[in-house]
Scaffold this motif. Sequence first.
Motif, short mmCIF file in Angstrom:
data_model
loop_
_atom_site.label_atom_id
_atom_site.label_comp_id
_atom_site.label_asym_id
_atom_site.label_seq_id
_atom_site.Cartn_x
_atom_site.Cartn_y
_atom_site.Cartn_z
N GLY A 64 0.79 -1.22 0.00
CA GLY A 64 0.00 0.00 0.00
C GLY A 64 0.82 1.27 0.00
N GLN A 65 2.15 1.14 0.04
CA GLN A 65 2.99 2.35 0.08
C GLN A 65 4.41 1.98 -0.35
N VAL A 66 4.98 2.82 -1.21
CA VAL A 66 6.36 2.64 -1.64
C VAL A 66 7.13 3.91 -1.29
N SER A 67 8.23 3.76 -0.58
CA SER A 67 9.03 4.91 -0.16
C SER A 67 10.38 4.90 -0.87
N PHE A 68 10.92 6.08 -1.09
CA PHE A 68 12.19 6.25 -1.79
C PHE A 68 13.13 7.08 -0.93
N LYS A 69 14.36 6.62 -0.80
CA LYS A 69 15.34 7.32 0.02
C LYS A 69 15.70 8.65 -0.61
N SER A 70 16.05 9.59 0.25
CA SER A 70 16.28 10.97 -0.18
C SER A 70 17.77 11.31 -0.17
N LEU A 71 18.23 11.92 -1.27
CA LEU A 71 19.61 12.40 -1.38
C LEU A 71 19.59 13.92 -1.31
N GLU A 72 20.34 14.49 -0.36
CA GLU A 72 20.30 15.94 -0.12
C GLU A 72 21.44 16.64 -0.85
N PHE A 73 21.06 17.59 -1.71
CA PHE A 73 22.03 18.35 -2.49
C PHE A 73 22.36 19.67 -1.80
N GLY A 74 23.62 20.10 -1.97
CA GLY A 74 24.08 21.35 -1.38
C GLY A 74 24.04 22.50 -2.36
N PRO A 75 24.54 23.70 -1.94
CA PRO A 75 24.48 24.90 -2.79
C PRO A 75 25.24 24.77 -4.11
N SER A 76 26.22 23.88 -4.17
CA SER A 76 26.94 23.61 -5.43
C SER A 76 27.51 24.87 -6.06
N ASN A 77 28.05 25.78 -5.20
CA ASN A 77 28.67 27.03 -5.64
C ASN A 77 27.70 28.01 -6.30
N CYS A 94 25.94 18.80 -6.50
CA CYS A 94 26.83 18.21 -5.50
C CYS A 94 26.03 17.94 -4.23
N ARG A 95 26.17 16.75 -3.66
CA ARG A 95 25.30 16.32 -2.56
C ARG A 95 26.08 15.65 -1.45
N ARG A 96 25.35 15.39 -0.37
CA ARG A 96 25.89 14.59 0.72
C ARG A 96 25.90 13.13 0.30
N GLU A 97 26.79 12.36 0.91
CA GLU A 97 26.95 10.97 0.47
C GLU A 97 25.82 10.07 0.95
N GLU A 98 25.47 10.18 2.22
CA GLU A 98 24.46 9.29 2.79
C GLU A 98 23.06 9.82 2.52
N GLU A 99 22.13 8.90 2.28
CA GLU A 99 20.74 9.31 2.11
C GLU A 99 20.17 9.81 3.43
N GLN A 100 19.20 10.69 3.34
CA GLN A 100 18.57 11.28 4.51
C GLN A 100 17.06 11.10 4.40
N ARG A 101 16.51 10.25 5.24
CA ARG A 101 15.06 10.05 5.28
C ARG A 101 14.53 9.49 3.97
N HIS A 102 13.22 9.76 3.72
CA HIS A 102 12.56 9.18 2.56
C HIS A 102 11.29 9.96 2.27
N LYS A 103 10.72 9.75 1.09
CA LYS A 103 9.41 10.25 0.73
C LYS A 103 8.64 9.12 0.06
N TRP A 160 29.30 28.97 2.77
CA TRP A 160 28.02 28.30 2.54
C TRP A 160 27.94 27.67 1.15
N ALA A 161 28.41 28.36 0.12
CA ALA A 161 28.26 27.89 -1.26
C ALA A 161 28.96 26.55 -1.50
N GLN A 162 29.93 26.21 -0.64
CA GLN A 162 30.66 24.96 -0.83
C GLN A 162 30.24 23.86 0.15
N LYS A 163 29.28 24.14 1.00
CA LYS A 163 28.89 23.17 2.03
C LYS A 163 28.06 22.02 1.44
#
Length: 580
Positions: A421-434, A449-458, A546-549
């Motif tokens: 009844g529900q399918v969830s997908f892991k979330s990849l968080e992207f940064g400011p990428s300059n 450009c993103r963080r390596e580990e997935e964060q949560r899901h939708k 911030w732009a490189q975080k």
Amino acid sequence: MTLTLKTCSPSSNRSTLAGDDSHLFHHKSYRTHTTTLFFVLVSLSFFVIFSLYCSSPNAIYRAALFTTTRQAKPGIVSSSSYVINVQDSSHRRRIRAEGVLWPGWEIMVIVSPDENVTTPPIPGENNYTCFYPNGEKTTARFAVTLPFTNRTTFKCNLPGIYRHHHPIPTPILASSESFELSPETLWPDLPLWNFVVFDTISTENDVVLFVKGPNRGLGSKKPPGTFRCVFGEESDSAVRTVVTSSVQEVFRCPFPNVTMDYPVKVYLERVATDKEAMKVVPSVAYFSPKRRLAEPLEKPLLCATTMVYNVAKYLREWVMYHARIGIQRFIIYDNGSDDELNDVVEGLKSERYDVTKVLWIWPKTQEAGFSHAAVYGNDSCTWMMYLDVDEFLFSPVWSNQSKPSDQMIRSLLPSDQSMIGQVSFKSLEFGPSNQTKHPAGGVTQGYTCRREEEQRHKSIVLLSAVEHSLYTAIHHFSLRGEYEWRVADREEGVVNHYKYQAWRQFKAKFKRRVSAYVVDWTRVSNPTSRDRTPGLGFKPIEPEGWAQKFCEVMDTRLKRLTEKWFGYPQKNGYRMAWQR
């Protein structure tokens, strides 16, 4: 002997005393006045601290549970609505309305369903005004017309004198600033935004109440038997029904089994016990079983919903991308935007995208809004995808496809015979990428450009599988017992979350957060929460670098794919289909 404290002595003629007695007297006088001065200073300090505390809106909000509920008399439901409508030959009239104290010392004034008002105001004829007991008055500014009930709303600023007062009186709304109040005017207590029944929606079998206050905290669920739904206000006609579900801000109860004049005000009542008296949660919500949730339309397989505030610049990209890979209908919950959202929605509709905007003005009610969408969409949708407008569903399998297909999302869902009844997908968080400003080609083009580990899901949820309570944690729903919940592998599908954008865009998030259970970033509270940004404080001040975080992995897969599907080559790159 020189007497230096003569002016401080309560009886200055005693200063003429001589010898040891005089010295003793002045020693005692000095101690007395020093002690008195000390207590005066301490008292003043406490008064200043208390005044500052009380002048904060949060001070009143914290007290809402204890001070805005009224103990109802047997058979009578408390109400903050007006019951008088007077009109004279000069068109100066009192308008039946009720109010709720909003964050920021604004009052949301909601006109009763049976009132007709002219909006926007006609210059020289309508000058809507809020009146207060001490003679003060403030301009009533037209706000919005609520969906479903078509009730007109205004906003009035609360005069400063009442910001130290509790309970706060509900203002009188009049059509003219020259309206004269009657000496017998009654001033009901003003409900607070965080303790009120604020909306309802009906199903085929029951009514769903959306209520802030009784259940406080993510997952909070007081026993349904401790509450009742109350339909109507008069003691001889109010009807009570049992509450069948109580989770977070969502309460459900059956229809009253009597004939009533609709629409009817509906309250939530806490049942009396040996230790506590019966109490009624204030309400601005009306119920009518005749009100339908949506026009009868062909029921598509896939819909998407989101809650937005001032994100018009992102919406075209989000809708056009997801429409091409399978979303057939979009339901946009607008949390009071004042940007170009309406224009963008109308533009998309003119291009034959199926987009519906639902006005959802209530502050910090994202979870309730998503529960509302599960009911609202059930008449016209089979599966509902819950994503923010800075989140894009993507499957690495699609990378080799030369063009998008409306079967792509469908391929990620189970077969019709499955009990998933529900399918969830892991979330990849992207940064400011300059990036230092919003990318002209959209978020999929600018943030790579993103963080390596997935964060949560939708999640994408089968609406018929949602549990009766409508419980949601934003990222997923609780399902009925016979259904299963599946989490997709990253190789199968992910959500690209363009979360940490160029600072100019990102800092706008400090203005408000829509979730009921996530603290605003300006509040000095819970600094280690996953809902906060690592390394960011409590003020909208750009951190160094911030732009490189948040840049650990370069990931250009969706950038390349959207260029191929939606890009038009130009001298300096691509012009994307959603660019205007």
